[in-house]
Design an enzyme around this catalytic site. Structure first.
Site, PDB file in Angstrom:
ATOM      1  N   ASP A 186       0.834  -1.201   0.000  1.00 52.21           N
ATOM      2  CA  ASP A 186       0.000   0.000   0.000  1.00 52.21           C
ATOM      3  C   ASP A 186       0.875   1.260   0.000  1.00 52.21           C
ATOM      4  O   ASP A 186       1.892   1.302   0.699  1.00 52.21           O
ATOM      5  CB  ASP A 186      -0.868  -0.028   1.274  1.00 52.21           C
ATOM      6  CG  ASP A 186      -1.967   1.015   1.252  1.00 52.21           C
ATOM      7  OD1 ASP A 186      -2.805   0.971   0.342  1.00 52.21           O
ATOM      8  OD2 ASP A 186      -1.991   1.869   2.164  1.00 52.21           O
ATOM      9  N   GLU A 242       2.150  -0.278  -4.765  1.00 48.99           N
ATOM     10  CA  GLU A 242       1.176   0.722  -5.210  1.00 48.99           C
ATOM     11  C   GLU A 242       1.914   2.064  -5.214  1.00 48.99           C
ATOM     12  O   GLU A 242       1.896   2.797  -4.234  1.00 48.99           O
ATOM     13  CB  GLU A 242      -0.031   0.770  -4.272  1.00 48.99           C
ATOM     14  CG  GLU A 242      -1.139   1.645  -4.814  1.00 48.99           C
ATOM     15  CD  GLU A 242      -1.974   2.345  -3.744  1.00 48.99           C
ATOM     16  OE1 GLU A 242      -3.087   2.770  -4.054  1.00 48.99           O
ATOM     17  OE2 GLU A 242      -1.497   2.499  -2.603  1.00 48.99           O
TER      18      GLU A 242
HETATM   19  C1  NOJ Z   1      -4.436   2.945  -0.997  1.00 47.11           C
HETATM   20  C2  NOJ Z   1      -5.566   1.973  -0.830  1.00 47.11           C
HETATM   21  O1  NOJ Z   1      -5.777   1.300  -2.044  1.00 47.11           O
HETATM   22  C3  NOJ Z   1      -6.751   2.792  -0.380  1.00 47.11           C
HETATM   23  O2  NOJ Z   1      -7.950   2.054  -0.406  1.00 47.11           O
HETATM   24  C4  NOJ Z   1      -6.463   3.342   0.983  1.00 47.11           C
HETATM   25  O3  NOJ Z   1      -7.508   4.200   1.368  1.00 47.11           O
HETATM   26  C5  NOJ Z   1      -5.148   4.129   0.999  1.00 47.11           C
HETATM   27  N1  NOJ Z   1      -4.099   3.475   0.280  1.00 47.11           N
HETATM   28  C6  NOJ Z   1      -4.674   4.346   2.413  1.00 47.11           C
HETATM   29  O4  NOJ Z   1      -4.225   3.138   2.950  1.00 47.11           O
END
Ligand code: NOJ
Length: 522
Positions: A196, A256
């Site tokens: 993440d 990500e």
């Molecule tokens: C990216 C995640 O995909 C999202 O759903 C989340 O709100 C944020 N990161 C914070 O963790």
């Protein structure tokens, strides 16, 4: 060739996949019971969104214990059963790792908050305010200030919700903690991690203010708030994690990395860094052949050039479903079929295989912190997170025997697994057919993509096969049929009506088609 390089990864949004106990929320036993759907689709792996103990202020991305399962979703024994069943079906399992922040209910943060002298404060970013104002002007990706007052003139930083305090990666003990978490899941048999906000973690040491206005688009938040993201130190964390994952068989880390500039994203991947990174520019692209060709070519050059492969993402739990974003289900089917023709890893979001569009939820049903923090002015992400419809039966659609945690939209009556399995023209059958063909062709296909035509609303690409034939994919993003001077046997098309004439292949509007071009005559 590493398994992940061209793997099809299916994202399971745990709360919304399948509910085994009638409480209206999806859970791990529900996933285990329905994994055949994913295997039959032709995926190689599933990515599970966070299922860890969490107050669920941000759908589980507010983690209170990284090494357990929230009772809402089951237990560690259920996680083991899920892994065993996945492995029986030939599916690998990726879990979500959230290192940028924890929940404010995490024992570290509770202790840090309870006692200003606790060493646990060092794990977070507590700072003194400027009079009545927070320590700097940074904003949260979810809107509003990135600071919440702890006590007196002490504040803590959170780049997302107030309940998600950011971790201070300049504090060494944090590194050891995450290495322990990594090993905990690797030892349990997961195939790897989706990381993440992988471009987060480190902040500029002085937490200096930014010049200019912050963007409220997450893709550009890092560009407009450069001191809060993508600091040079962060890739060193992944260098260390790669040493750890390389100590196990065939594991993978996909980051990500929410940055618009591909060269910056590429800094995170490589043989001694992350295996792959998400590649998000297509999320902001209109349905237009020329734009798509440019982005696809740039992604291939960037990622293949860094010794890895691109990932292809059109939908996930944070964005408007691509059937809505690109202007309709026909456009979505054509877009997906085009991406399936490319080298690299498609990451599918549950429900896109049914052609689901974004649902519009009544305001009282919305749960996203984006909706709540904006005081009801920004709709948020609930519309792509509604539960997966398994059958046409209201109200639970085979997902639950209770009341689903988010209400279904009307589309679930016609777009659901049971109905689409029985319909040869359905989006589900298109995905199954295309992924089966992809798997059959994969081994002999060249990674090089030749561009046969990029003109007006049309792109055509070719990948040669070792048997002398070639796979050709034609995409027509326009509103009129078009004839492309390539001929071959139609393998699969996103719509009916592809024709073959003396002057080439006729492709209907908003359609993609795969052709098998025979090799040179011997
Ligand atoms: C990216 C995640 O995909 C999202 O759903 C989340 O709100 C944020 N990161 C914070 O963790």
């Amino acid at each position: 060739m590493s398994w992940w390089r061209d793997a099809v990864v299916y994202q399971v949004y745990v709360r919304s996949f399948a509910d085994s106990d009638g409480d209206g929320t999806g859970d791990l036993p529900g996933i285990t019971a329905h994994l055949e759907h994913v295997a039959d689709l032709g995926a190689d792996a599933v990515w599970l969104t966070p299922f860890y103990p969490s107050p669920m202020a941000d759908g589980g991305y507010d983690v209170a214990d990284q090494c357990d399962v929230d009772p809402l979703f089951g237990s560690l024994a259920d996680a083991d059963r899920l892994l065993a069943k996945a492995h029986e079906l030939g599916l690998r399992v990726l879990v979500d790792l959230v290192p940028n922040h924890t929940s404010d209910q995490h024992p570290w943060f509770r202790e840090a908050l309870a006692d200003p002298a606790s060493p646990m404060r060092e794990r977070y970013l507590f700072r003194t305010g400027r009079g009545e104002d927070p320590p700097n002007g940074w904003t949260s990706v979810f809107g509003g200030s990135a600071w919440t007052r702890a006590e007196g003139d002490e504040w803590y930083l959170h780049l997302f919700d107030t309940t998600q305090p950011d971790v201070d990666w300049r504090y060494p003990a944090v590194h050891a903690e995450w290495e322990r978490i990594l090993r905990f899941w690797l030892d349990r048999g997961v195939a790897g991690f989706r990381i993440d906000v992988a471009h987060g973690l480190y902040k500029q040491a002085e937490l200096a203010d930014h010049a200019g206005e912050p963007s409220d688009d997450p893709l550009f938040h890092a560009e407009s708030s450069p001191n809060a993201w993508d600091q040079p130190e962060v890739v060193e964390v992944y260098r260390r994690w790669r040493e750890i994952t390389d100590g196990y068989d065939e594991r993978v880390m996909v980051g990500e990395v929410f940055l618009a500039d591909l060269d910056r994203v590429a800094r995170f991947v490589g043989p001694d860094l992350l295996h792959q990174s998400f590649n998000f520019p297509l999320l902001a692209a209109p349905f237009d052949a020329r734009t798509w060709q440019g982005l696809i070519a740039a992604s291939l050059a960037t990622f293949e050039g860094h010794g890895t492969s691109p990932t292809w993402v059109l939908s996930n739990h944070d964005v408007v479903r691509h059937a809505t974003r690109l202007g309709g289900v026909a456009q979505a089917r054509a877009a997906t079929l085009t991406l399936f023709a490319l080298p690299g890893s498609p990451y599918l979001f549950q429900g896109e295989e049914l052609g689901l569009e974004q649902d519009t939820l009544p305001p009282q049903a919305r749960r996203d912190p984006i909706w709540l923090r904006s005081g009801g002015t920004v709709e948020g992400r609930d519309g792509c997170r509604t539960p997966l419809p398994w059958t046409a039966q209201v109200p639970g659609h085979g997902f639950t025997t209770g009341m689903p945690w988010l209400p279904y939209g009307e589309q679930a009556v016609t777009r659901n697994v049971a109905t689409e399995l029985a319909d040869p023209g359905s989006t589900l059958q298109l995905y199954r057919k295309a992924l089966r063909l992809r798997r059959e062709l994969q081994d002999g296909l060249a990674r090089e993509v030749e561009w046969l035509r990029v003109e007006g609303p049309v792109l055509a690409l070719r990948r040669r096969h070792v048997d002398g034939s070639a796979l050709v994919c034609i995409l027509n993003t326009g509103a009129r049929p078009t004839t492309v001077e390539v001929q071959g046997e139609v393998l699969v098309a996103s719509q009916a009506g592809v024709g073959s004439g003396a002057s080439g292949t006729v492709v209907p509007p908003a359609t993609a088609v795969w052709l098998c071009e025979a090799g040179p005559a011997l």
